[in-house]
Design a protein around this motif. Structure first.
Motif, short mmCIF file in Angstrom:
data_model
loop_
_atom_site.label_atom_id
_atom_site.label_comp_id
_atom_site.label_asym_id
_atom_site.label_seq_id
_atom_site.Cartn_x
_atom_site.Cartn_y
_atom_site.Cartn_z
N TYR A 31 41.76 47.58 35.34
CA TYR A 31 42.02 46.35 36.10
C TYR A 31 41.32 45.17 35.44
O TYR A 31 40.17 45.27 35.01
CB TYR A 31 41.51 46.50 37.54
CG TYR A 31 42.19 47.62 38.29
CD1 TYR A 31 41.62 48.89 38.34
CD2 TYR A 31 43.39 47.41 38.96
CE1 TYR A 31 42.24 49.93 39.02
CE2 TYR A 31 44.00 48.43 39.64
CZ TYR A 31 43.44 49.69 39.67
OH TYR A 31 44.05 50.70 40.35
N TYR A 33 40.92 40.66 35.92
CA TYR A 33 41.06 39.59 36.89
C TYR A 33 40.70 38.26 36.26
O TYR A 33 39.84 38.19 35.38
CB TYR A 33 40.09 39.81 38.07
CG TYR A 33 40.11 41.19 38.67
CD1 TYR A 33 39.38 42.23 38.09
CD2 TYR A 33 40.84 41.46 39.82
CE1 TYR A 33 39.40 43.51 38.64
CE2 TYR A 33 40.86 42.73 40.38
CZ TYR A 33 40.14 43.74 39.78
OH TYR A 33 40.15 45.01 40.33
N TYR A 35 39.33 34.54 37.73
CA TYR A 35 38.84 33.75 38.85
C TYR A 35 38.54 32.34 38.35
O TYR A 35 38.25 32.12 37.19
CB TYR A 35 37.52 34.32 39.38
CG TYR A 35 37.60 35.66 40.04
CD1 TYR A 35 37.42 36.84 39.31
CD2 TYR A 35 37.81 35.77 41.42
CE1 TYR A 35 37.46 38.08 39.93
CE2 TYR A 35 37.85 37.01 42.04
CZ TYR A 35 37.68 38.15 41.30
OH TYR A 35 37.72 39.38 41.91
N LEU A 45 40.41 34.09 43.35
CA LEU A 45 41.22 34.89 42.44
C LEU A 45 42.49 34.15 42.07
O LEU A 45 43.23 33.69 42.94
CB LEU A 45 41.56 36.23 43.11
CG LEU A 45 42.35 37.21 42.29
CD1 LEU A 45 41.55 37.71 41.09
CD2 LEU A 45 42.77 38.39 43.17
N TYR A 48 45.65 38.85 38.75
CA TYR A 48 45.01 40.07 38.31
C TYR A 48 46.04 41.00 37.69
O TYR A 48 47.25 40.80 37.83
CB TYR A 48 44.26 40.76 39.46
CG TYR A 48 45.14 41.27 40.57
CD1 TYR A 48 45.58 40.41 41.58
CD2 TYR A 48 45.50 42.62 40.65
CE1 TYR A 48 46.37 40.88 42.62
CE2 TYR A 48 46.28 43.09 41.69
CZ TYR A 48 46.70 42.21 42.66
OH TYR A 48 47.48 42.67 43.69
N GLU A 98 35.60 54.84 42.51
CA GLU A 98 35.90 54.60 43.91
C GLU A 98 35.21 53.36 44.48
O GLU A 98 35.56 52.91 45.57
CB GLU A 98 35.50 55.81 44.74
CG GLU A 98 34.01 56.09 44.73
CD GLU A 98 33.65 57.21 45.68
OE1 GLU A 98 34.49 58.07 45.95
OE2 GLU A 98 32.50 57.21 46.16
N THR A 99 34.24 52.82 43.78
CA THR A 99 33.48 51.72 44.37
C THR A 99 34.02 50.34 44.03
O THR A 99 33.52 49.37 44.55
CB THR A 99 32.00 51.79 43.96
OG1 THR A 99 31.93 51.82 42.53
CG2 THR A 99 31.34 53.02 44.53
N TYR A 100 35.00 50.24 43.17
CA TYR A 100 35.71 48.99 42.90
C TYR A 100 34.85 47.87 42.34
O TYR A 100 35.27 46.73 42.32
CB TYR A 100 36.41 48.45 44.16
CG TYR A 100 37.29 49.45 44.87
CD1 TYR A 100 37.04 49.79 46.18
CD2 TYR A 100 38.37 50.03 44.22
CE1 TYR A 100 37.84 50.70 46.84
CE2 TYR A 100 39.17 50.95 44.88
CZ TYR A 100 38.89 51.28 46.19
OH TYR A 100 39.68 52.19 46.83
N GLU A 101 33.62 48.16 41.90
CA GLU A 101 32.79 47.05 41.43
C GLU A 101 33.42 46.41 40.19
O GLU A 101 34.04 47.08 39.37
CB GLU A 101 31.35 47.46 41.12
CG GLU A 101 31.19 48.39 39.95
CD GLU A 101 31.09 49.83 40.39
OE1 GLU A 101 31.67 50.18 41.44
OE2 GLU A 101 30.45 50.60 39.66
N GLN A 102 33.26 45.11 40.10
CA GLN A 102 33.82 44.35 39.00
C GLN A 102 32.70 43.87 38.09
O GLN A 102 31.60 43.55 38.54
CB GLN A 102 34.63 43.17 39.53
CG GLN A 102 35.85 43.60 40.32
CD GLN A 102 36.70 42.45 40.79
OE1 GLN A 102 36.51 41.29 40.42
NE2 GLN A 102 37.68 42.76 41.64
N TYR A 103 33.02 43.78 36.80
CA TYR A 103 32.09 43.32 35.78
C TYR A 103 32.66 42.04 35.21
O TYR A 103 33.84 41.95 34.91
CB TYR A 103 31.92 44.38 34.70
CG TYR A 103 31.39 45.67 35.23
CD1 TYR A 103 32.26 46.67 35.66
CD2 TYR A 103 30.02 45.88 35.37
CE1 TYR A 103 31.77 47.85 36.19
CE2 TYR A 103 29.53 47.07 35.89
CZ TYR A 103 30.41 48.04 36.30
OH TYR A 103 29.93 49.20 36.83
N PHE A 104 31.76 41.06 35.05
CA PHE A 104 32.22 39.72 34.73
C PHE A 104 31.89 39.31 33.30
O PHE A 104 30.85 39.69 32.75
CB PHE A 104 31.58 38.70 35.68
CG PHE A 104 32.23 38.70 37.03
CD1 PHE A 104 31.93 39.67 37.96
CD2 PHE A 104 33.16 37.71 37.36
CE1 PHE A 104 32.54 39.68 39.21
CE2 PHE A 104 33.78 37.71 38.60
CZ PHE A 104 33.47 38.69 39.51
N GLY A 105 32.78 38.51 32.73
CA GLY A 105 32.50 37.86 31.47
C GLY A 105 31.61 36.65 31.66
O GLY A 105 31.26 36.30 32.79
#
Lengths: 113, 111
Positions: A31, A33, A35, A45, A48, A98-105
């Motif tokens: 995935y 995204y 923003y 958002l 995505y 399962e925790t859906y955490e997102q990592y950002f640039g």
């Protein structure tokens, strides 16, 4: 940290010109995204992607398009930039855990004059 | 969209505890997250809590969740100047990969 890079990091452009921002990841995350961050609004958002060639609109998609031809790259295009699109743009990725955490640039600061 | 609210500013003295609060409206939230953003940088995940938990502790960080009141808090013990940043709470729905972010709380630590 997830290997997420954004280019360019800063850009100044004129109203009416097209602009493309690039996000590149080395984590093989499914995935991705885009923003935008504006004072008083937090992160909103734009679009995505849930796989190569699979994209969907977010909360503030008007005036933006995206493309994902490879797992590692997610492009955001402002077809005809307007001053209201002056903002800081962040790309994020997430895997299939399962925790859906997102990592950002690190973000791209775009100024439209 | 879902509504996630935070107060905008918080100031604390170095060594004190900081408590950053967040309220949300989506009753189907599955996970709730705290992110930290330092100046000129992207967001960094600090911690998260599953919606069936009341509390999670991770070193100096304690997350409390009151699901009935849809209230989430982040407590930072022994706050340091390096903790000065913007803190965002975010929530995700069941089965979804989208996160909904609050407006962020700017924490200023006074030496």
């Amino acid at each position: 940290d997830a290997g997420i890079t954004q280019s360019p990091r800063h850009k100044v452009t004129e109203t009416g010109t097209p602009v493309t921002l690039r996000c590149h990841q080395t984590e093989n995350h499914r995935y991705m995204y885009w923003y935008r961050q504006d004072p008083g609004h937090g992160l909103r958002l734009i679009h995505y992607s849930y796989g190569v060639k699979d994209t969907d609109k977010g909360e503030v998609s008007d005036g933006y398009s995206v493309s994902r031809s490879k797992t590692e790259d997610f492009l955001l295009t402002l077809e005809s930039a307007t001053s209201s699109q002056t903002s800081v743009y962040f790309c994020a990725t997430s895997g299939t855990g399962e925790t859906y955490e997102q990592y950002f640039g690190p973000g791209t600061r775009l100024t439209v004059t | 969209g879902e509504d996630v609210e935070q107060s905008l500013f918080l100031s604390v003295r170095e060594g004190d505890s900081s408590v950053i609060n967040c309220t949300y409206t989506d009753s189907s939230s599955t996970y709730l997250y705290w992110y930290k953003q330092e100046p000129g940088a992207g967001l960094q995940l600090l911690t998260y809590i599953f919606s069936n938990m009341d509390m999670k502790q991770d070193q100096r960080l304690t997350v409390l969740l009151n699901k009935k009141d849809k209230h989430l808090s982040l407590r930072i013990a022994d706050t340091q100047t390096g903790d000065s940043a913007i803190y965002f709470c975010a929530e995700s729905e069941t089965g979804a990969n989208n996160l909904f972010f609050g407006t962020g709380t700017r924490l200023t630590v006074i030496p």
